[in-house]
Write a protein that holds these residues in place. Structure first.
Motif, PDB file in Angstrom:
ATOM      1  N   GLU A 184      76.902  -4.637  -4.975  1.00  0.00           N
ATOM      2  CA  GLU A 184      77.500  -4.605  -6.307  1.00  0.00           C
ATOM      3  C   GLU A 184      78.891  -5.239  -6.288  1.00  0.00           C
ATOM      4  N   ARG A 185      79.699  -4.863  -5.313  1.00  0.00           N
ATOM      5  CA  ARG A 185      81.063  -5.400  -5.206  1.00  0.00           C
ATOM      6  C   ARG A 185      81.047  -6.894  -4.874  1.00  0.00           C
ATOM      7  N   LEU A 186      80.095  -7.316  -4.058  1.00  0.00           N
ATOM      8  CA  LEU A 186      79.982  -8.726  -3.704  1.00  0.00           C
ATOM      9  C   LEU A 186      79.589  -9.550  -4.931  1.00  0.00           C
ATOM     10  N   ASN A 187      78.649  -9.034  -5.722  1.00  0.00           N
ATOM     11  CA  ASN A 187      78.259  -9.731  -6.961  1.00  0.00           C
ATOM     12  C   ASN A 187      79.429  -9.852  -7.928  1.00  0.00           C
ATOM     13  N   GLU A 188      80.238  -8.806  -8.043  1.00  0.00           N
ATOM     14  CA  GLU A 188      81.435  -8.851  -8.902  1.00  0.00           C
ATOM     15  C   GLU A 188      82.373  -9.959  -8.431  1.00  0.00           C
ATOM     16  N   LEU A 189      82.569 -10.042  -7.120  1.00  0.00           N
ATOM     17  CA  LEU A 189      83.460 -11.058  -6.565  1.00  0.00           C
ATOM     18  C   LEU A 189      82.929 -12.461  -6.795  1.00  0.00           C
ATOM     19  N   ILE A 190      81.624 -12.637  -6.628  1.00  0.00           N
ATOM     20  CA  ILE A 190      80.997 -13.958  -6.845  1.00  0.00           C
ATOM     21  C   ILE A 190      81.135 -14.362  -8.311  1.00  0.00           C
ATOM     22  N   ASN A 191      80.865 -13.411  -9.221  1.00  0.00           N
ATOM     23  CA  ASN A 191      80.984 -13.695 -10.673  1.00  0.00           C
ATOM     24  C   ASN A 191      82.437 -14.009 -11.046  1.00  0.00           C
ATOM     25  N   LYS A 192      83.356 -13.315 -10.429  1.00  0.00           N
ATOM     26  CA  LYS A 192      84.779 -13.526 -10.701  1.00  0.00           C
ATOM     27  C   LYS A 192      85.227 -14.919 -10.269  1.00  0.00           C
ATOM     28  N   ASN A 193      84.700 -15.385  -9.125  1.00  0.00           N
ATOM     29  CA  ASN A 193      85.079 -16.693  -8.576  1.00  0.00           C
ATOM     30  C   ASN A 193      84.291 -17.850  -9.187  1.00  0.00           C
ATOM     31  N   SER A 194      83.257 -17.549  -9.983  1.00  0.00           N
ATOM     32  CA  SER A 194      82.439 -18.621 -10.562  1.00  0.00           C
ATOM     33  C   SER A 194      83.109 -19.243 -11.763  1.00  0.00           C
TER      34      SER A 194
END
Length: 194
Positions: A184-194
């Protein structure tokens, strides 16, 4: 650190296996099966009968036959047991100068390898689990770990430590993998950096 842990664990395993398979120790597997054989009638071994869904007394002759099988199994491992005892006596307990100054002599004359140690640990596990079934009215899975298990754990730990400190993988955030909700936290980070 990893070498120190493996070295210490190896020494502990050698000492404990020597105690476990010693004819002189009071609480060894050999002492236990000899007592079980001597007092087989008194300890009243039993097994679960799946057809009748009840525990039934085991014929004493059958139980003694199981014990005899265990004695033969231990006797078949006598070479590695002897070699472990020599390693314990010459290096770990008394530091015999002949071998202390040249460990290769000890390993040439009294070889041991991790596969034999794993096999001896499995033998102890098999014997103890079998008697647990006969004497304690239940089945027990014993987890016994050897140096090869520790090597794997240390290998993975070292790999993770390398990733953790490698500056090239900062975008991956290796610390997130420690968290329970890492996906969940990794997906948040990926979405944030996209």
């Amino acid at each position: 650190f990893f070498r120190l842990v493996t070295y210490s664990f190896n020494r502990t395993i050698i000492i404990e296996l020597c105690k476990l398979f010693s004819e002189k120790e009071q609480k060894s597997i050999i002492d236990f099966i000899n007592c079980a054989k001597k007092y087989a009638k008194v300890i009243e071994p039993s097994r679960f009968n799946p057809e009748k869904q009840t525990r039934e007394s085991t014929d004493i002759a059958e139980y003694i036959e199981v014990i005899e099988g265990h004695i033969k199994l231990i006797e078949s491992k006598q070479d590695i047991i002897t070699n472990l005892k020599v390693h314990r006596d010459k290096i770990l307990v008394h530091s015999d100068a002949t071998y202390f100054n040249d460990l290769n002599k000890l390993y040439e004359k009294f070889p041991i390898d991790s596969n034999e140690i794993d096999d001896l640990i499995s033998t102890a596990k098999e014997i103890l689990e079998c008697h647990h079934v006969y004497l304690l009215n239940s089945h027990l899975e014993i987890e016994v770990h050897s140096t090869s298990d520790v090597d794997a754990i240390l290998w993975h730990t070292r790999a993770f430590d390398r990733v953790w400190h490698d500056k090239r993988v900062i975008p991956l955030n290796p610390g997130l993998y420690k968290a329970e909700d890492f996906e969940e936290r990794l997906n948040e980070l990926i979405n944030k950096n996209s």
